[in-house]
Each structure stands twice: as structure tokens, then as C-alpha cells.
Design an enzyme around this catalytic site. Structure first.
Site, PDB file in Angstrom:
ATOM      1  N   ASN A  14     -22.595  10.476 -17.292  1.00 51.29           N
ATOM      2  CA  ASN A  14     -23.039  11.835 -17.640  1.00 51.29           C
ATOM      3  C   ASN A  14     -24.049  11.787 -18.782  1.00 51.29           C
ATOM      4  O   ASN A  14     -25.024  12.534 -18.783  1.00 51.29           O
ATOM      5  CB  ASN A  14     -21.840  12.719 -18.003  1.00 51.29           C
ATOM      6  CG  ASN A  14     -21.136  13.227 -16.755  1.00 51.29           C
ATOM      7  OD1 ASN A  14     -21.645  14.088 -16.051  1.00 51.29           O
ATOM      8  ND2 ASN A  14     -19.982  12.656 -16.449  1.00 51.29           N
ATOM      9  N   MET A  88     -12.397  10.286 -24.399  1.00 55.57           N
ATOM     10  CA  MET A  88     -10.977  10.234 -24.053  1.00 55.57           C
ATOM     11  C   MET A  88     -10.027  10.578 -25.203  1.00 55.57           C
ATOM     12  O   MET A  88      -8.828  10.340 -25.106  1.00 55.57           O
ATOM     13  CB  MET A  88     -10.626   8.835 -23.505  1.00 55.57           C
ATOM     14  CG  MET A  88     -11.334   8.495 -22.218  1.00 55.57           C
ATOM     15  SD  MET A  88     -10.992   9.684 -20.899  1.00 55.57           S
ATOM     16  CE  MET A  88      -9.333   9.190 -20.471  1.00 55.57           C
ATOM     17  N   ILE A  90      -8.452  13.569 -27.644  1.00 54.04           N
ATOM     18  CA  ILE A  90      -8.338  15.022 -27.769  1.00 54.04           C
ATOM     19  C   ILE A  90      -8.679  15.397 -29.213  1.00 54.04           C
ATOM     20  O   ILE A  90      -8.089  14.874 -30.164  1.00 54.04           O
ATOM     21  CB  ILE A  90      -6.938  15.510 -27.354  1.00 54.04           C
ATOM     22  CG1 ILE A  90      -6.783  15.256 -25.843  1.00 54.04           C
ATOM     23  CG2 ILE A  90      -6.763  17.003 -27.670  1.00 54.04           C
ATOM     24  CD1 ILE A  90      -5.511  15.763 -25.218  1.00 54.04           C
ATOM     25  N   HIS A 107     -15.349  18.735 -16.950  1.00 54.33           N
ATOM     26  CA  HIS A 107     -14.072  18.379 -16.319  1.00 54.33           C
ATOM     27  C   HIS A 107     -14.299  18.269 -14.814  1.00 54.33           C
ATOM     28  O   HIS A 107     -14.946  19.145 -14.215  1.00 54.33           O
ATOM     29  CB  HIS A 107     -13.015  19.457 -16.635  1.00 54.33           C
ATOM     30  CG  HIS A 107     -11.682  19.124 -16.061  1.00 54.33           C
ATOM     31  ND1 HIS A 107     -10.832  18.197 -16.638  1.00 54.33           N
ATOM     32  CD2 HIS A 107     -11.060  19.558 -14.932  1.00 54.33           C
ATOM     33  CE1 HIS A 107      -9.746  18.080 -15.897  1.00 54.33           C
ATOM     34  NE2 HIS A 107      -9.857  18.899 -14.855  1.00 54.33           N
ATOM     35  N   ALA A 177     -22.056  17.042  -8.376  1.00 54.56           N
ATOM     36  CA  ALA A 177     -21.836  18.153  -9.307  1.00 54.56           C
ATOM     37  C   ALA A 177     -22.088  17.771 -10.769  1.00 54.56           C
ATOM     38  O   ALA A 177     -22.972  18.315 -11.412  1.00 54.56           O
ATOM     39  CB  ALA A 177     -20.419  18.699  -9.135  1.00 54.56           C
TER      40      ALA A 177
HETATM   41  C1  GRF Z   1     -16.269  12.212 -15.757  1.00 52.85           C
HETATM   42  O1  GRF Z   1     -15.607  12.237 -14.545  1.00 52.85           O
HETATM   43  C2  GRF Z   1     -16.014  13.484 -16.508  1.00 52.85           C
HETATM   44  O2  GRF Z   1     -15.831  14.578 -15.675  1.00 52.85           O
HETATM   45  C3  GRF Z   1     -14.762  13.182 -17.252  1.00 52.85           C
HETATM   46  O3  GRF Z   1     -14.848  11.818 -17.589  1.00 52.85           O
HETATM   47  C4  GRF Z   1     -15.724  11.148 -16.702  1.00 52.85           C
HETATM   48  C5  GRF Z   1     -16.776  10.495 -17.516  1.00 52.85           C
HETATM   49  O4  GRF Z   1     -17.580   9.619 -16.815  1.00 52.85           O
HETATM   50  N1  GRF Z   1     -14.605  14.074 -18.357  1.00 52.85           N
HETATM   51  P1  GRF Z   1     -18.848   8.980 -17.510  1.00 52.85           P
HETATM   52  O5  GRF Z   1     -18.387   8.172 -18.735  1.00 52.85           O
HETATM   53  O6  GRF Z   1     -19.801  10.076 -17.885  1.00 52.85           O
HETATM   54  O7  GRF Z   1     -19.430   8.060 -16.473  1.00 52.85           O
END
Ligand code: GRF
Length: 206
Positions: A14, A88, A90, A107, A177
Site C-alpha cells: 500500500n 500491526m 494498535i 482494512h 481495491a
Molecule cells: C493490507 O491487507 C491492509 O489492508 C492491512 O494490512 C495489509 C498491508 O499490506 N491493513 P502491505 O504491507 O501494504 O502490503
């Protein structure tokens, strides 16, 4: 330009989608820092490979000073928007209060389905397949004190196919998405096109 800090823990696809969107000229933001909770996160290499500062601030190392260390790091860099991209950890109340309505998360489901405590990674897609939903997707939302409860910014649906495994579904949700709506949500915010009223995100007509 909006000064953005990104929080990561893993592969950083992402983060990559956001970097690519900046490179293409679709997104006009300044990614001033990428912070990982783990030294080994590949996301750190992606950032460094693109000339972006990349550091690890681990909860293990900072213990009860973790949130203060994060806030200090972002304040020093005058970060205006925090983007959680596969982070990861919170975040606690101190950080969330400091950056109220300025923290985004993605999410991998259509909130309010398959979200909340313990719903992360492949577990989300396992739950979707177990329920037999025919559509799932991804949600970009602001982060509040709850888990996946903050105001929804953007969502995109993705079809579930016969024969899907949690892994194939996870991949399709990312490709179709997540990598599309995350840069777009950041763009809308950077261009001042969104307002939050009574916990609902609305588009400003310009
Ligand atoms: C993604 O699936 C996102 O929705 C979730 O954690 C994952 C992160 O993947 N919150 P990346 O590290 O961006 O490849």
C-alpha cells in the site's frame, strides 16, 4: 504540500501504491517519513529506494514511551496526516488524541463486516469465505479510539469467486481495491475535499 508520515510493519504494497501515485503526479503530497514497528519490514526498503526517510521505532525498545516517541518523531517532521499502511500495532489514546481525524487506516473488508478486534490479515478473508459473502472489498477510514470504528472515507467492493482461498481473495482485494482507493483517499484529503460532520465523512462540493 501536505506532509505525510506513513506507519508500516510488513511488505508495504500500500505504501508502494501511494509512492507510485506521487511519482505519476496524481498525488501531490510530501511523504516525509516512513516508520516501521519492525526493522525487518520490506516497506523500509521500498521507502529508502525512493529516497524517503525510513526508520524503525519499536514498541519493544521504547516500552511505555512508545507513543511519546512516535509523536515526537512526527512532530519534529511537522507531519500533518498519518497513514497506517499495514501497521500491526494498535495505537493508544495518547497518539490518537494528538492526531484526531488525522490518522488513516485501510482494512481489507467492507466495514462493518469482518472487522474489529482480532480481525487482521488472512483472518478477515477466512471469515468472509466462511460466511459465503459474494462481495467483499476494502475500506479506508479515519482512526478513532475503537478498532475499525472511525469515520469511513472510501470503500470499494470486490467479487468473491468460486474456488477462492483466503490467499487468492486477499490478493484480489489488494490489487482491485486497496491499491486503488488508498492513494485516492489521500488525494481527496490533501486537496481539502473532505469534511467530517457528526462522525460522517462528506465530500465538499468545490
Ligand atoms: C493490507 O491487507 C491492509 O489492508 C492491512 O494490512 C495489509 C498491508 O499490506 N491493513 P502491505 O504491507 O501494504 O502490503
Amino acid at each position: 504540500m501536505l506532509r505525510v508520515g506513513v506507519l508500516v510493519s510488513g511488505g508495504g504494497t500500500n505504501l508502494q501504491a501511494i509512492i507510485d501515485s506521487v511519482k505519476k503526479g496524481n498525488l501531490k503530497i510530501d511523504i516525509v517519513t516512513v516508520v516501521s514497528s519492525s526493522e525487518r519490514a520490506y516497506a523500509l526498503e521500498r521507502a529508502r529506494g525512493n529516497g524517503i526517510e525510513a526508520v524503525c521505532i519499536s514498541r519493544k525498545e521504547y516500552k511505555e514511551d512508545f507513543e511519546a516517541a512516535l509523536i515526537r518523531h512526527f512532530k519534529e517532521r511537522e507531519v500533518e496526516l498519518v497513514v497506517m499502511a499495514g501497521f500491526m500495532v494498535i495505537l493508544g489514546e495518547t497518539f490518537i488524541r494528538e492526531y484526531k481525524n488525522k490518522i488513516l487506516n485501510i482494512h481489507p473488508s467492507l466495514i462493518p463486516s469482518f472487522c474489529g478486534e482480532g480481525m487482521y490479515g488472512l483472518k478477515v478473508h477466512e471469515a468472509a469465505l466462511k460466511k459465503g459473502v459474494k462481495l467483499t472489498g476494502a475500506t479506508v477510514h479515519f482512526v478513532d479510539e475503537g478498532t475499525d470504528t472511525g469515520p469511513i472515507v472510501m470503500q470499494k467492493a470486490v467479487a468473491v469467486k468460486g474456488g477462492d482461498t483466503p490467499e487468492t481473495l486477499q490478493r484480489r482485494v489488494m490489487e482491485e481495491a486497496e491499491w486503488e482507493i488508498y492513494p485516492e483517499a489521500v488525494r481527496l484529503i490533501s486537496e481539502g475535499e473532505l469534511v467530517i460532520e457528526n462522525n460522517i465523512v462528506r465530500r465538499v462540493v468545490k
